[in-house]
Design an enzyme around this catalytic site. Structure first.
Site, PDB file in Angstrom:
ATOM      1  N   GLU A 152       0.810  -1.222   0.000  1.00  0.00           N
ATOM      2  CA  GLU A 152       0.000   0.000   0.000  1.00  0.00           C
ATOM      3  C   GLU A 152       0.843   1.271   0.000  1.00  0.00           C
ATOM      4  O   GLU A 152       0.759   2.103   0.914  1.00  0.00           O
ATOM      5  CB  GLU A 152      -0.974  -0.002   1.175  1.00  0.00           C
ATOM      6  N   GLU A 309      -6.625  -7.953  -0.990  1.00  0.00           N
ATOM      7  CA  GLU A 309      -7.033  -7.978   0.416  1.00  0.00           C
ATOM      8  C   GLU A 309      -8.494  -7.589   0.563  1.00  0.00           C
ATOM      9  O   GLU A 309      -8.982  -6.690  -0.118  1.00  0.00           O
ATOM     10  CB  GLU A 309      -6.245  -6.951   1.250  1.00  0.00           C
TER      11      GLU A 309
END
Ligand code: GLA
Ligand code: ZN
Length: 674
Positions: A152, A309
């Site tokens: 991320e 995710e």
């Protein structure tokens, strides 16, 4: 290349697993449980830098070796992370330059994660070296199917290193200070620069009052471009490092949907496949999540796309971390697959016992066994995906409609001082997306620089910044018979946020056949209105006051001094049509307008489904997969548009037969073209 190495026997199922946080004697039981849940892929090594490199010259891979062996022994595929998303404490102490400086100008200390200065040469050197060592060490592990660079990526840094790098980036973009002074319009407020090192980063210590309030829009937009590029360079350097040893293993990094700081259209070009992390709250509309999926698939322009995710149940970082209700995890997993994902992956396999994510959802709970609701739901979905096997994989979408969503435009719109603080780019695009999506019209999301020729309809809400070429592509598209729709606050500025003079909407003016003379900004409590198709609709936020220059007025304002002037228009331009919506209205209006346009252009929904039911289609060759997803709380009846078999139940349906979806239920109807 991607197809060769990614698990293409079935939809990959698994996610983040952190055995290094646990005693080794617990690992075998984890494997038993994960196997029981039908997990077949593990994302490993996401935050292990400090463990792998205890000091400057020392590396320790023994534990990771064991974890990799554990995965191999249990026939788990591995998505291997490079661990560069959190630097070791010793590195921060020894080389404070790797620490970020925040928007207020405060130099940060060691802590948290996603915390390295992207322009630190030390950070780059050691993150790349680690990626290279990992690739060299694990290149022959046949169960290694993907690289997961860092985690991320995001944020900003305003340190002195970044300031220097910004000047280098600017020299590359503008070549001369004269050109920079022109592009930045520095004659305003005495900003003329005579030396490159007079330029400083735009933050709260210089141009900004708040994050979105800047005195110098172009400098702030350039900083955003620069920051996105700087972080992307870190990704690319690690990408090259792992490719040296494993040229055939596809590389990704997990993106975050509509995340403002990074220009994902640019990032998508650098990635082998797109992956992203989906964390909606229970209150988010299913259209909003669908838009995120389409946006993420779109930045890959046809590259494979996976859900990296999601939580099996609750999160830990929302103010209220509601449980996913029974059936919702399955429903949202299929929603990802419907929108193109070839994997269903979770954060996380097992709840940790300490720190801030210990109450984040996981397949293995703190109870440590399989007798939980969440485990059972994960297990049932896993079994179902096993049964689906290779169906669906690699199939693509069917969109004839493109919706434009562009990061540079986003930055420019929200840095603009005036006309309204309530104008939020993502919200405005979502209104149009939702109108398409609730009618089950398939959509591709594209950027300003993308080709439009394959579509029948292109919608570009708030296309404020028209970079060179976008007007040309829109013109060609409409000339060739396409239908284009744009809104208020479009066509105003060029790539430097300098106004295109001669009247709004700039280079789009003749295509749209209108001239916008003024724009009224209404406070949130005030509304105007217009009648369209016999219905009364509100006009909110911004009201353009315009003149027709060839376009036809489809609706007119009813109130105020501009009552009777056009608000919605359509212009016939060569073989096509260009619509203009000069205000923000309500969802019912957008739905009506879009329905009419789609009917005229023969753009069909994936299925005629009742409200609350999402219908999305993927296809490969002659095989079609129609996903029917019931997001509502009630059972719904769907009339099947074409004869086919529900892959999840084996039930066969005839054309027009009624299929019952239970609340939160899913069907995947397979049909084959004659
Ligand atoms: C992100 C991160 C994960 C984890 C989850 C929690 O997606 O990538 O490491 O922190 O959030 O929701
Ligand atoms: Zn920095």
């Amino acid at each position: 290349m991607w197809e060769k190495v990614w698990n293409h026997e079935k939809i990959a199922y698994g996610g983040d697993y952190n055995p290094e946080q646990w005693p080794e004697d617990t690992w075998e039981e984890d494997m038993r449980l994960l196997k029981l849940a039908h997990v077949d892929i593990l994302t490993l090594n996401v935050f292990s830098w400090a463990a792998l490199q205890p000091s400057e010259e020392e590396y320790r891979f023994e534990k990771l070796d064991k974890i990799m062996e554990l995965a191999r022994k249990h026939k788990m595929k591995v998505c291997l992370a490079t661990s560069s998303a959190a630097h070791p404490a010793w590195m921060a102490k020894k080389y404070p330059e790797i620490l970020r400086t925040d928007f207020t100008g405060m130099k940060l200390k060691f802590g948290a994660r996603h915390n390295s200065c992207p322009n630190s040469l030390i950070y780059r050197k050691y993150s790349v070296r680690l990626a290279e060592k990992l690739a060299e060490r694990y290149k022959d592990y046949d169960h290694l199917v993907a690289w997961h660079i860092s985690n991320e990526y995001g944020g900003e840094c305003y340190c002195e290193n970044c300031e220097k790098a910004f000047r280098v980036w600017l020299k590359k973009r503008y070549k001369t200070l004269d050109e920079l002074n022109r592009a930045w319009n520095t004659s305003f407020w005495g900003h003329t620069f005579y030396e490159w090192d007079e330029i400083v980063l735009p933050n709260q210590r210089s141009e900004h009052l708040g994050e979105d309030q800047t005195a110098a829009q172009t400098i702030s937009i350039d900083y955003r471009r620069f920051n996105s590029d700087s972080i992307m360079d870190c990704f690319c350097l690690e990408y090259d490092a792992v490719k040296k040893y494993t040229p055939d293993i596809p590389v990704t990094t997990n993106l975050m949907g509509a995340y403002k700081a990074l220009d994902y259209h640019k990032w998508g070009e650098k990635m082998d496949f797109i992956s992203w992390d989906n964390y909606p709250s229970n209150e988010d509309s299913f259209s909003k999540t669908a838009m995120n999926h389409d946006l993420m698939r779109g930045v890959g322009k046809g590259k494979p796309f996976v859900l990296m995710e999601q939580t099996p149940s609750q999160q830990n970082w929302q103010p209220f971390n509601a449980l996913k209700r029974p059936g919702v995890m399955r429903l949202w997993s299929y929603q990802a697959v419907a929108h193109g994902s070839d994997a269903v992956m979770f954060f996380q396999m097992k709840r940790s016992i300490g720190s801030c994510e210990k109450y984040h959802g996981a397949i293995i709970s703190h109870a440590g066994h399989e007798n939980t609701r969440v485990f059972r739901e994960v297990q049932e979905l896993g079994a179902e995906l096993d049964k689906l096997g290779g169906e669906i994989l690699g199939s693509t979408g069917t969109a004839q409609t493109a919706l434009m969503f562009d990061w540079e435009n986003w930055w420019a719109v929200e840095y603009s001082a005036g006309p309204s603080v309530s104008l939020k780019y993502h919200d405005e695009v979502l209104r149009y997306y939702t109108a398409l999506h609730t009618q089950n019209i398939p959509v591709d999301i594209v950027g300003e620089d993308d080709d439009l020729s394959q579509y029948k309809l292109v919608i570009a809400p708030v296309l404020y910044m028209t970079r060179p070429g976008v007007d040309v592509r829109i013109r060609e598209f409409v000339e060739g018979g396409g239908t284009f729709l744009t809104t208020f606050f479009s066509g105003y500025v060029d790539e430097n946020d300098l106004v295109i003079i001669g009247g709004y909407p700039g280079k789009l003016r003749d295509i749209l056949g209108i001239w916008v003379e003024e724009t009224d900004a209404l406070p949130d409590t005030k509304k105007n209105s217009f009648i369209y198709g016999g219905q009364n609709y509100s006009a909110q936020l911004l009201c353009d006051i315009m003149h027709l220059e060839g376009a036809e007025a489809l609706a007119e304002y009813q109130e105020d001094f501009y009552a009777g002037t056009p608000v919605v228009t359509c212009n016939k331009f060569a073989k096509g049509n260009a619509y203009y919506v000069g205000t923000r209205s309500e969802q019912a209006f957008y739905e009506k307008l879009i329905k009419e346009i789609c009917e005229k252009q023969q753009i069909k929904p994936a299925a005629d489904a009742p409200s609350g039911v999402e219908a999305v289609e993927r296809f490969r060759g002659k095989e079609h997969y129609l996903f029917l997803l019931n997001h509502s709380e009630e059972n719904k009846q769907v009339s099947v548009p074409v004869a086919g078999t529900d892959l999840l139940t084996g039930n066969i349906y005839q054309n027009d037969e009624c299929l019952t979806l239970t609340a939160k239920g899913v069907a995947v109807l397979k049909w084959t073209e004659e």
